[in-house]
Scaffold this motif. Structure first.
Motif, mmCIF file in Angstrom:
data_model
loop_
_atom_site.group_PDB
_atom_site.id
_atom_site.type_symbol
_atom_site.label_atom_id
_atom_site.label_comp_id
_atom_site.label_asym_id
_atom_site.label_seq_id
_atom_site.Cartn_x
_atom_site.Cartn_y
_atom_site.Cartn_z
ATOM 1 N N SER A 13 0.668 -1.194 -0.102
ATOM 2 C CA SER A 13 0.026 0.003 0.040
ATOM 3 C C SER A 13 0.777 1.202 -0.172
ATOM 4 C CB SER A 13 -1.097 0.098 1.224
ATOM 5 O OG SER A 13 -1.627 1.254 1.366
ATOM 6 N N ILE A 14 1.884 1.243 0.810
ATOM 7 C CA ILE A 14 2.748 2.555 0.986
ATOM 8 C C ILE A 14 3.532 2.652 -0.450
ATOM 9 C CG2 ILE A 14 4.786 3.247 2.206
ATOM 10 C CD1 ILE A 14 3.693 1.705 4.295
ATOM 11 N N VAL A 15 4.157 1.636 -0.758
ATOM 12 C CA VAL A 15 5.098 1.664 -1.870
ATOM 13 C C VAL A 15 4.341 2.003 -3.156
ATOM 14 C CG1 VAL A 15 6.718 0.535 -3.471
ATOM 15 C CG2 VAL A 15 6.941 0.509 -0.702
ATOM 16 N N LYS A 16 3.102 0.970 -3.524
ATOM 17 C CA LYS A 16 2.630 1.357 -4.838
ATOM 18 C C LYS A 16 1.536 2.469 -4.710
ATOM 19 C CE LYS A 16 2.576 -3.607 -6.080
ATOM 20 N NZ LYS A 16 1.588 -4.565 -6.524
ATOM 21 N N ASN A 17 1.526 3.155 -3.467
ATOM 22 C CA ASN A 17 0.407 4.174 -3.351
ATOM 23 C C ASN A 17 -0.992 3.670 -3.697
ATOM 24 O OD1 ASN A 17 -0.273 6.722 -2.534
ATOM 25 N ND2 ASN A 17 -0.013 7.580 -4.714
ATOM 26 N N ILE A 18 -1.347 2.471 -3.063
ATOM 27 C CA ILE A 18 -2.707 2.176 -3.451
ATOM 28 C C ILE A 18 -3.371 1.951 -2.071
ATOM 29 C CG2 ILE A 18 -2.222 0.704 -5.472
ATOM 30 C CD1 ILE A 18 -1.976 -1.894 -3.807
ATOM 31 N N SER A 19 -4.880 1.972 -1.901
ATOM 32 C CA SER A 19 -5.503 1.916 -0.586
ATOM 33 C C SER A 19 -5.130 0.600 -0.041
ATOM 34 C CB SER A 19 -6.912 2.107 -0.961
ATOM 35 O OG SER A 19 -7.394 0.706 -1.591
#
Length: 187
Positions: A153-159
């Protein structure tokens, strides 16, 4: 830096599909067998650093690795604590009648235990600050599905909801390339 992220092995049936959090539970017979097979897969790998969650299921996953003697055990790699809901399934929590499911974000905020924002900050601190400061090239990390998905979530900037929908079987391994900020599955 190449970080191999390993989800711990399978737990006993009573704990599958539960919010196990900080429960210090061990592996099932299959989990131990899968951990042995995974250790054989990595027996010729050289790691500059090896980190492991300090919870029993992660330690038992690491035990058959020849590199286990060099492990650094840390609370930073623990799953999120779910407080009084630890060890309970979604259905059991709903049956209590104290918490209703409206949506993913509401649900994780409604359950007690470790604050989710603090949990995310803990995962981010370990993987994006602590590890890079160690100047290693190859790192093995034995941890929990929630930790790995939170890093996604953090790295891929996904929920978080999208990250937690990613399949991550017991004893699976994923490579995190910290320079490229990418993930790849190990077959």
């Amino acid at each position: 830096m190449r970080v191999i992220l390993v989800r711990h092995g399978e737990v006993e049936d009573a704990y599958k599909n539960c919010y196990n959090g900080h429960n210090n539970i061990g592996l099932s017979r299959k989990g131990k067998s899968d951990a042995l097979a995974l250790a054989k897969r990595f027996e010729n790998e050289e790691f500059d650093l090896l980190y492991c969650s300090d919870l029993l299921r992660a330690k038992e996953t690491l035990k058959p690795f020849k590199q286990a003697k060099d492990a650094i055990y840390t609370e930073a790699l623990r799953e999120k604590s779910w407080g009084r809901h630890e060890g309970m399934s979604f259905d059991a929590i709903i049956a209590e009648g104290c918490v209703k499911y409206e949506n993913f974000k509401q649900w994780i905020e409604a359950l007690d235990g470790e604050d989710y924002r603090a949990y995310i900050a803990r995962v981010e601190e370990f993987f994006l600050k602590t590890l890079p400061s160690r100047k290693a090239e190859s790192v093995l990390v034995i941890t929990h599905a929630g930790v790995i998905r939170t890093l996604f979530s953090i790295v891929k900037n996904i929920s978080l909801e999208d990250a937690f929908a990613i399949e991550l079987p017991y004893c699976s391994a994923v490579v995190f390339d910290t320079k490229k900020q990418t993930f790849s599955t190990i077959k």
